[in-house]
Design a protein around this motif. Structure first.
Motif, short mmCIF file in Angstrom:
data_model
loop_
_atom_site.label_atom_id
_atom_site.label_comp_id
_atom_site.label_asym_id
_atom_site.label_seq_id
_atom_site.Cartn_x
_atom_site.Cartn_y
_atom_site.Cartn_z
N TRP A 189 67.08 5.33 -44.25
CA TRP A 189 68.21 5.93 -43.54
C TRP A 189 67.93 7.37 -43.13
N LYS A 190 67.39 8.18 -44.05
CA LYS A 190 67.26 9.61 -43.79
C LYS A 190 65.94 10.01 -43.13
N THR A 191 64.89 9.25 -43.31
CA THR A 191 63.60 9.66 -42.75
C THR A 191 63.21 8.84 -41.52
N GLY A 192 63.88 7.72 -41.32
CA GLY A 192 63.52 6.86 -40.20
C GLY A 192 62.28 6.02 -40.48
N MET A 193 61.83 5.99 -41.74
CA MET A 193 60.69 5.14 -42.11
C MET A 193 61.07 3.68 -41.93
N SER A 194 60.06 2.86 -41.73
CA SER A 194 60.32 1.42 -41.77
C SER A 194 60.55 1.03 -43.23
N VAL A 195 61.13 -0.12 -43.43
CA VAL A 195 61.36 -0.60 -44.80
C VAL A 195 60.02 -0.73 -45.53
N GLN A 196 59.01 -1.24 -44.85
CA GLN A 196 57.69 -1.40 -45.47
C GLN A 196 57.11 -0.04 -45.86
N ALA A 197 57.20 0.96 -45.00
CA ALA A 197 56.68 2.29 -45.31
C ALA A 197 57.45 2.92 -46.47
N ALA A 198 58.78 2.72 -46.49
CA ALA A 198 59.59 3.26 -47.58
C ALA A 198 59.25 2.59 -48.91
N LEU A 199 59.01 1.28 -48.88
CA LEU A 199 58.61 0.57 -50.11
C LEU A 199 57.27 1.09 -50.63
N ILE A 200 56.34 1.32 -49.72
CA ILE A 200 55.03 1.84 -50.11
C ILE A 200 55.17 3.25 -50.67
N ALA A 201 55.99 4.09 -50.02
CA ALA A 201 56.21 5.45 -50.51
C ALA A 201 56.87 5.43 -51.89
N ASP A 202 57.77 4.48 -52.10
CA ASP A 202 58.49 4.36 -53.36
C ASP A 202 57.58 3.96 -54.52
N LEU A 203 56.49 3.28 -54.22
CA LEU A 203 55.57 2.83 -55.28
C LEU A 203 55.01 4.00 -56.09
N VAL A 204 55.00 5.19 -55.51
CA VAL A 204 54.52 6.37 -56.22
C VAL A 204 55.36 6.63 -57.47
N PHE A 205 56.64 6.32 -57.41
CA PHE A 205 57.56 6.63 -58.51
C PHE A 205 57.60 5.57 -59.61
N VAL A 206 57.14 4.37 -59.31
CA VAL A 206 57.30 3.25 -60.24
C VAL A 206 56.55 3.45 -61.57
N PRO A 207 55.28 3.85 -61.58
CA PRO A 207 54.61 4.01 -62.89
C PRO A 207 55.31 5.03 -63.79
N GLY A 208 55.73 6.14 -63.23
CA GLY A 208 56.42 7.15 -64.03
C GLY A 208 57.75 6.65 -64.57
N ASP A 209 58.48 5.90 -63.75
CA ASP A 209 59.76 5.38 -64.21
C ASP A 209 59.59 4.27 -65.24
N ILE A 210 58.50 3.52 -65.16
CA ILE A 210 58.23 2.54 -66.22
C ILE A 210 57.93 3.26 -67.53
#
Length: 184
Positions: free
Chosen positions: A138-159
């Motif tokens: 919504w805020k950056t105009g990324m595609s859903v695929q690009a946002a999912l890839i960007a989000d993967l950075v946070f997953v290991p830390g949150d686990i």
């Protein structure tokens, strides 16, 4: 709400704020969303307070931030956060705390560590990240695929945060974590 509940809600809101004092780590590929420790506070609120009070604690924190208190990592606060790439994650905080508490209250028969880990993975990782990805799109105009890839950075830390929260829950007396609901 009883006085005891108000105090617990306030303490967990303050804990989330205190976790914002740790420096944030900015990653350019994550659309400007920083890595912070505040998700750990959201997980702890859900695990220890349950769905209703966990939501209330995180909503109180979020409300104070919206009023302008610089309690987010890096000293951010105010209505401007609603227009940042982080907005989806931040709106996901109270929802995630509710889901974590709900899962804690609905699971029974397994140890506290496994209940808390499951709850944190569902509410603290899946729910918050899903809302965060929506916010990035919504805020950056990324595609859903690009946002999912960007989000993967946070997953290991949150686990790791989910594991830490589950470990802390396993150290506490069982009456201090969100108890399973009994059938009436």
């Amino acid at each position: 709400m009883q006085l005891r509940d108000l105090v617990r809600v306030s303490l967990f809101a303050a804990l989330i704020a205190a976790l914002g004092l740790f420096p944030r780590l900015d990653l350019p590929l994550a659309g400007g969303v920083p890595i912070t420790l505040q998700t750990l506070g959201v997980m702890l609120a859900g695990v220890f307070l349950g769905a209703r009070l966990g939501f209330a604690a995180v909503a109180l924190f979020f409300f104070v931030v919206l009023l302008g208190a610089p309690l987010l990592a890096g000293g951010r606060g105010g209505l401007g956060i609603l227009f940042s790439p982080s907005v989806g994650y931040l709106i996901g905080y109270p929802v995630g705390a509710f889901v974590i508490g709900w899962v804690m209250q609905r699971t029974n028969g397994t140890g506290i560590f496994l209940r808390a880990l499951l709850a944190c993975l569902i509410g603290g990782v899946i729910v918050i990240h899903a809302m965060g990805v929506a916010g990035l799109v919504w805020k950056t105009g990324m595609s859903v695929q690009a946002a999912l890839i960007a989000d993967l950075v946070f997953v290991p830390g949150d686990i790791l945060k989910a594991l830490a929260c589950a470990y802390l829950a396993s150290l506490m007396p069982s009456q201090t974590v969100a108890a399973p609901r009994t059938q009436a």
